[in-house]
Design a protein around this motif. Structure first.
Motif, short mmCIF file in Angstrom:
data_model
loop_
_atom_site.label_atom_id
_atom_site.label_comp_id
_atom_site.label_asym_id
_atom_site.label_seq_id
_atom_site.Cartn_x
_atom_site.Cartn_y
_atom_site.Cartn_z
N VAL A 1 1.53 6.15 -7.28
CA VAL A 1 0.47 7.04 -7.75
C VAL A 1 0.96 8.49 -7.73
CG1 VAL A 1 -1.81 7.96 -7.21
CG2 VAL A 1 -1.42 5.49 -7.17
N GLU B 1 0.83 -1.20 0.00
CA GLU B 1 0.00 0.00 0.00
C GLU B 1 0.87 1.26 0.00
OE1 GLU B 1 -3.21 2.28 2.90
OE2 GLU B 1 -2.81 0.14 3.18
N VAL C 1 -4.69 -1.43 -9.27
CA VAL C 1 -4.00 -0.13 -9.26
C VAL C 1 -2.91 -0.12 -10.32
CG1 VAL C 1 -2.58 1.45 -7.89
CG2 VAL C 1 -4.47 0.22 -6.80
N GLN D 1 2.52 1.66 -3.42
CA GLN D 1 1.61 2.09 -4.47
C GLN D 1 1.16 3.53 -4.28
OE1 GLN D 1 -1.21 -1.34 -4.72
NE2 GLN D 1 -0.34 -1.54 -6.77
N LYS D 2 1.13 4.01 -3.06
CA LYS D 2 0.90 5.44 -2.86
C LYS D 2 2.04 6.25 -3.48
CE LYS D 2 -1.90 5.34 1.38
NZ LYS D 2 -1.97 5.71 2.80
N SER E 1 -4.64 -4.55 -5.49
CA SER E 1 -3.38 -3.85 -5.78
C SER E 1 -2.97 -4.03 -7.24
CB SER E 1 -2.27 -4.36 -4.85
OG SER E 1 -1.96 -5.71 -5.12
N LEU F 1 -6.80 2.41 -5.17
CA LEU F 1 -5.90 2.47 -4.02
C LEU F 1 -6.69 2.73 -2.74
CD1 LEU F 1 -2.94 2.35 -3.15
CD2 LEU F 1 -2.78 4.80 -3.56
N GLY G 1 -1.32 10.10 -3.57
CA GLY G 1 -1.79 8.87 -2.95
C GLY G 1 -2.20 9.07 -1.51
#
Length: 544
Positions: free
Chosen positions: A356, A349, A415, A352-353, A412, A528, A462
Motif C-alpha cells: 500500500v 499483513e 486489498v 501488504q502494508k 487480504s 487493510l 499502510g
C-alpha cells in the motif's frame, strides 16, 4: 625487409577483406530477410529444442554468432523473449558458428578465386548498385561479401605460407600445457580484437593448413576463439536490462564450460576426430580436423548444460537485480512462512502494508508528473508484487486452517483487488496526454488543490491506526467535494471558450481516472485496516 613487408601487407589486407566480406554477407542476409530473424526468434523458441534449432539455423545462415547473440539480447531486453528459452538459442548459435570452420575447411581451401570469388563479387556488385529493390540489393551485397570473404582467405593463405619460412614456430610445443594455455589466450585476444570468432577461426585454420602451426596448438587457439566470441555479447549488455545481463552471463558460462571440457579432453577429442573423419570418409586435412574438433566440443558443451540449465537459470534470476526487481520481491513472504497459517497472516499483513505504501508513492508520482515523464516501470513493479502476494495467498489457502484465518486471507485478497484497480487506473493515466499548465488558471488552481488531497491521502501509507480511519474518510469526502468543484470550473471554462472541447474531454477523463484511483487506494487502506481488526465497527467502506 621487402619480403617481410609484402607478407605483412598480404596478411593484413587478406584479413581486412575477410572481415569486410563477412560483414557484408551478414548485413546483406539480415536485410534481405526483413523481419525473418525476429519472427524466427520470437515464434521459434516455444520449446528448448526449437530454440536450439533456431539459434543453430540462423547462425549457420548469417555466419555470425555475435549478430545472433546481440539480436537475442535485444529481444530479451525489449521483453519479447523469455530468459530460459533464449539461453538455448545461444547454445544453438554456438554450434551454428562452427559452420564457418566447415565452409573454410571444405570450400575455402579448394575453390579457385577466379572461378567463384571474383564472379560473385562482380554479380553481387551489379545487383547492389543497380537494383531498386531493397531485398535484391541486400542479396547482392551478401553475394559480393561472400566473394570478398574467399578472396581474403586466399591472401591470408599465401601470407601464412611465407611467414612459416621467416619465423620459427618450433618453440611452441603441443605437449606443454602452459604453451597450449597461452594459445587459448591468444585465440581469445584475436577474437576480441577483431570482434569476430569467424575471422579468428579463419586465421587459425589457415595457419594450421599451411603447416605453420601443429593441429594441437591450433585446437587450443580454436578454444580461445570460442571463448572470445562472448566479448561482443558482454559489450551489448553494458546498459541493458537485468534479463539481458543474465543472458550474456549464461553465454559466458556455456562457452567457459565447453572450453574447459575441450582443454581437459583435447587428446581424447582429437582421437575422436580422427575416428569420425575416417568413418565419414572426410579428407585427411588439418583444417577439416579442426572444424570437426570445433563442432564436437561445442556439442559436448551443450550435452553438459542439459542437466545444469534449470539450476543456472534459477541462479541467474537471483543475480543482476535492478532496483525495480528488488522492490517487486516480497520482503516478508517465503515458503516456510506459508506452512504456518498464523505466521503467514502476520507476514501477509506486513507485506501488504509495504504494498500500500508503494501504491501511494506510485499514485502520487503519476498524478504529479507531466505526460512525457510518466514511466511504466514502477507500475509493472507494483503489479509484480501484487501477483507474488496472490501466489502466496493461493499457497496458504491449500492448507488446513482455522475459519478466522481463512477470513483474513479473503480480506487480504480484497486489498490486492483494490491495488489492481489502482494500477489499472494509473495505466490509463499513463497514456493520458493532459498537461495541466495549458489549462485556464482557475482550473489549474483547482487541480493543484485536488492533488494536495491525494498527497495527504497517500501519505497515510499502510500505517493507519483505528482513530485515523475517520480522518481518512473525511479527507476523501473533501477530495470528492474538490473534484466536483474542479469539474464545474472545467465545464464553465469550456462554455466560455477558454479551452478547446477536445482538451476539456481529455482533462475530464484525467480527473475521472484520478478520482477512481484515489477511491480504490482508500478502499485498499480500509481493507487493510479490517485485516488487523481495526475499522470493523466503523463500517466505512459503505461511505466511500
Amino acid at each position: 625487409m621487402d619480403i617481410s613487408w609484402t607478407l605483412i601487407s598480404s596478411l593484413v589486407g587478406g584479413l581486412g577483406l575477410f572481415l569486410l566480406g563477412m560483414g557484408m554477407m551478414t548485413d546483406g542476409l539480415k536485410l534481405a530477410g526483413g523481419y525473418a530473424l525476429q519472427d524466427v526468434l520470437v515464434t521459434g523458441t516455444k520449446t528448448r529444442k526449437r530454440a536450439f534449432a533456431s539459434g543453430f539455423g540462423i547462425t549457420a545462415l548469417v555466419q555470425s554468432s555475435s549478430a545472433v547473440a546481440v539480436a537475442v539480447i535485444g529481444f530479451v531486453n525489449a521483453g519479447l523473449l523469455g530468459l530460459s528459452h533464449s539461453i538455448w538459442v545461444l547454445f544453438g548459435s554456438n554450434v551454428g558458428t562452427t559452420m564457418t570452420a566447415w565452409i573454410v575447411a571444405i570450400i575455402g581451401f579448394k575453390v579457385k578465386v577466379d572461378i567463384v570469388a571474383l564472379p560473385a563479387i562482380g554479380i553481387g556488385a551489379l545487383f547492389y548498385l543497380f537494383s531498386a529493390s531493397i531485398r535484391v540489393k541486400s542479396l547482392g551485397g551478401a553475394l559480393a561479401g561472400f566473394g570478398l570473404l574467399f578472396l581474403g582467405l586466399q591472401l591470408m593463405q599465401q601470407a601464412f605460407s611465407g611467414v612459416e619460412q621467416l619465423i620459427d614456430f618450433s618453440w611452441i610445443q603441443a605437449e606443454s600445457l602452459g604453451q597450449l594455455f597461452l594459445m587459448v589466450v591468444i585465440g581469445i585476444l584475436l577474437t576480441a580484437s577483431m570482434q569476430s570468432s569467424s575471422a579468428a577461426l579463419a586465421v587459425v585454420l589457415t595457419a594450421v593448413s599451411t603447416g605453420m602451426l601443429p593441429i594441437t596448438v591450433g585446437a587450443a587457439a580454436v578454444i580461445g576463439a570460442n571463448i572470445g566470441t562472448t566479448v561482443t555479447a558482454l559489450l551489448a549488455v553494458l546498459k541493458a536490462s537485468s534479463n539481458a545481463r543474465r543472458l550474456a552471463a549464461a553465454h559466458v558460462v556455456f562457452n567457459l564450460i565447453a572450453a574447459c571440457i575441450a582443454f581437459a579432453m583435447m587428446g581424447s577429442i582429437l582421437d575422436m576426430v580422427d575416428w569420425l573423419r575416417q568413418a565419414l570418409q572426410l579428407e585427411e586435412a588439418p583444417a577439416v580436423s579442426l572444424a570437426l574438433f570445433h563442432t564436437i566440443f561445442n556439442l559436448l558443451g551443450v550435452a553438459a548444460m542439459i542437466p545444469l540449465t534449470d539450476r543456472l537459470t534459477r541462479y541467474l534470476k537471483s543475480c543482476f537485480l535492478s532496483q525495480e526487481e528488488q522492490i517487486s520481491r516480497p520482503r516478508y513472504l517465503d515458503k516456510v512462512t506459508a506452512q504456518v497459517p498464523d505466521m503467514a497472516v502476520k507476514a501477509l499483513e506486513q507485506e501488504q502494508k509495504r504494498l500500500v505504501r508503494k501504491l501511494g508513492e506510485l499514485l502520487r508520482a503519476t498524478i504529479a508528473s507531466a505526460p512525457g515523464d510518466r514511466t511504466p516501470e514502477s507500475r509493472f513493479v507494483v503489479s509484480s508484487l501484487i501477483s507474488t502476494i496472490n501466489d502466496f495467498i493461493a499457497d496458504c489457502s491449500r492448507r488446513e486452517m482455522a475459519a478466522n484465518v481463512a477470513q483474513l486471507l479473503q480480506k487480504s485478497l480484497r486489498v490486492n483487488t483494490r491495488g489492481v484497480a489502482v494500477v489499472e487506473c494509473l495505466r490509463e493515466l499513463h497514456s493520458n496526454e493532459v498537461t495541466i499548465s495549458e489549462l485556464p488558471d482557475g482550473v489549474v488552481s483547482a487541480v493543484v488543490k485536488l492533488r494536495s488531497f491525494v498527497e495527504q491521502l497517500t501519505n497515510r501509507g499502510g500505517e493507519l491506526e483505528k482513530q485515523d480511519v475517520k480522518e481518512l474518510i473525511t479527507l476523501l469526502h473533501e477530495f470528492e467535494t474538490q473534484y466536483d468543484d474542479t469539474q464545474a470550473l472545467l465545464i464553465e471554462a469550456g462554455r466560455r471558450g477558454e479551452i478547446e472541447m477536445r482538451k476539456m474531454e481529455d482533462t475530464t477523463l484525467y480527473l475521472s481516472l484520478m478520482r477512481r484511483a484515489t477511491r480504490q487506494y482508500t478502499k485498499a487502506l480500509v481493507s487493510l485496516m479490517h485485516m488487523d481488526g481495526h475499522g470493523e465497527d466503523l463500517h466505512v467502506e459503505s461511505t466511500i
